[in-house]
Enzyme design. Structure first.
Site, short mmCIF file in Angstrom:
data_model
loop_
_atom_site.label_atom_id
_atom_site.label_comp_id
_atom_site.label_asym_id
_atom_site.label_seq_id
_atom_site.Cartn_x
_atom_site.Cartn_y
_atom_site.Cartn_z
N SER A 45 0.81 -1.23 0.00
CA SER A 45 0.00 0.00 0.00
C SER A 45 0.84 1.27 0.00
O SER A 45 0.32 2.34 -0.29
CB SER A 45 -0.92 0.02 1.23
OG SER A 45 -0.16 -0.10 2.41
N ASP A 351 -4.12 7.72 8.31
CA ASP A 351 -5.26 6.88 8.74
C ASP A 351 -4.89 5.91 9.87
O ASP A 351 -5.63 4.97 10.13
CB ASP A 351 -5.81 6.10 7.55
CG ASP A 351 -4.79 5.13 6.96
OD1 ASP A 351 -3.65 5.07 7.48
OD2 ASP A 351 -5.11 4.44 5.98
N HIS A 354 -1.16 4.43 7.36
CA HIS A 354 -0.46 5.08 6.25
C HIS A 354 -0.22 6.55 6.55
O HIS A 354 -0.89 7.14 7.41
CB HIS A 354 -1.29 4.92 4.97
CG HIS A 354 -1.66 3.51 4.68
ND1 HIS A 354 -2.91 2.99 4.96
CD2 HIS A 354 -0.94 2.48 4.20
CE1 HIS A 354 -2.95 1.71 4.64
NE2 HIS A 354 -1.75 1.36 4.18
#
Ligand SMILES: *[C@@H]1O[C@H](CO)[C@@H](O)[C@H](O)[C@H]1NC(C)=O
Ligand SMILES: *[C@@H]1O[C@H](CO)[C@@H](O)[C@H](O)[C@H]1NC(C)=O
Length: 396
Positions: A45, A351, A354
């Site tokens: 990610s 978040d 991240h």
């Protein structure tokens, strides 16, 4: 440009000789000293620019990164990037004068993408080790099956459609900058986020590093000349760990508030990665392999947040559902009732897991304009400079 009629034939041939020399030396610069016409990326990610979005079926639409407010500062809608805006790879592409690197997996009518200037195979949630191997160890299922080996096989299978025949592809690969990682973080996240002892994650490190090692060797065998291999972040500074492991009362660094043992674990992974990179450098002395020090590039702002504009701090998430670090597993960013902060650029953490676009930009600058790649990226690549020279010499 034509030479004037007074040019003697000997000076003209000297001029031509010079032109040939200039073109030749620039050509060498492009191929041998690490300047590139495309970026090829593998990872998770931290680099996914749309693959998970492309892979997700209707039933999986609940992956948080695919929901608002992800992407709010960039595209005004979720792009599949796990941040409010751009990622390190986006800043890298921009700085090299390349378009944003398209994700390999596309859905819908625009599934014919132009990959001449790069392909991104990174998938949010991806692990270094295969999902089947990890699922045998874990009780919970992994997010997806797009492990590093899967991403590599996508790359191998897609090559003919990107660059044609074997020799053209070798050339394409040789002129590409490879970004291999960060990868491996999720192999550790799955056990660590549920409060398993660090020793369990430690037992995966040699396997994870072996997988990265063999992937690097495979792409070098295919013709890769220049690679950046990032290590793990200081995960002890992550809001998600600070929250989910709080019950363990692990020791915190008083100057940063980060979990000491988890940061030491990340450094253990990074040390082992770097020693294996040294082995590859010995095997392939003509290939440029840069270690990307994500850990220390990020530690810059964990140590002195205000210096980087993070006036709302670096440990608390911008987007979340409450709690001391605004990270709540019952209300993660993307789901009700979680909300996003007003000024994401004043936070490093987006978040809980991240980082914000602003934090990724600091890391990008640290690596690709600063001193956090070894060897230094700017010392091996002068792409814009050599492109200018090529342009002017071929005009002669
Ligand atoms: C991964 O692949 C295996 C075998 O094809 C399958 O059984 C499993 O459900 C897959 N896992 C996910 C998360 O898609
Ligand atoms: C491979 O492709 C390149 C570019 O399309 C072409 O110039 C070359 O002749 C091809 N080589 C072979 C062996 O087919």
């Amino acid at each position: 440009m034509s030479f004037s009629s007074t040019t003697t034939s000997s000076s003209m041939s000297f001029a031509c000789f010079l032109v040939v020399l200039i073109v030749f030396s620039n050509d060498r610069l492009v191929h041998a000293s690490g300047c590139y016409t495309s970026i090829i990326s593998f990872g998770d990610s931290l680099a996914d620019t749309g693959n998970l979005k492309g892979l997700a079926t209707i039933a999986d639409e609940l992956y948080p990164c695919l929901l608002p407010p992800y992407g709010e500062s960039f595209a005004n809608q979720p792009t599949g990037r796990c941040s409010n805006g751009r990622l390190i790879i986006d800043f890298l592409a921009e700085s090299l004068g390349l378009p944003l690197i398209p994700s390999f997996v596309h859905k819908g009518p625009d599934n014919i993408a132009a990959f001449e200037q790069g392909v991104n195979y990174a998938v949010a949630g991806a692990t270094a080790l295969s999902a089947s191997f990890l699922e045998a160890k874990w009780t919970e299922k992994s997010v997806n099956n797009a492990s590093l080996q899967t991403q590599l096989s996508w790359f191998q299978k897609s090559l003919p459609s990107i660059c044609g025949n074997t020799s053209a592809c070798r050339d394409y690969i040789g002129r590409s900058l490879f970004l291999i990682g960060e990868i491996g973080g999720n192999d550790y996240n799955y056990p660590l986020l549920v409060g398993k002892p660090i020793e369990e994650a430690e037992s995966y490190v040699p396997l994870v590093i072996d997988t990265i090692f063999s992937t690097i060797n495979e792409v070098i065998d295919m013709g890769a000349q220049t690679l950046v291999v990032p290590g793990n972040f200081p995960i002890g500074c992550s809001s998600s760990y600070l929250t989910t492991r709080a019950f363990l009362n692990e020791e915190r660094d008083p100057s940063t508030g980060c979990l000491i043992q988890l940061n030491e674990f990340a450094e253990y992974h990074n040390q082992m990665l770097q020693s294996r990179l040294n082995e590859i450098r010995e095997l392939h002395p003509n290939v440029i392999i840069m270690y990307g020090d994500y850990f220390n590039a990020a530690m810059q702002f964990y140590r002195s947040p205000p210096e980087f504009g993070f006036t709302n701090g670096v440990l608390k998430a911008c987007c979340g559902g409450g709690g001391p670090y605004n990270y709540n597993t019952e209300a993660r960013c993307g789901y009700e009732p979680a909300t996003a902060c007003d000024e994401p650029d004043t936070y490093a953490n987006w978040d809980g897991v991240h980082l914000t676009e602003a934090a990724y930009k600091v890391i990008f600058k640290g690596l690709f304009e600063g001193t956090f790649t070894k060897p230094e990226f700017r010392s091996v690549c002068h792409a814009s400079e050599s492109q200018v020279n090529i342009g002017s010499s071929s005009a002669m």
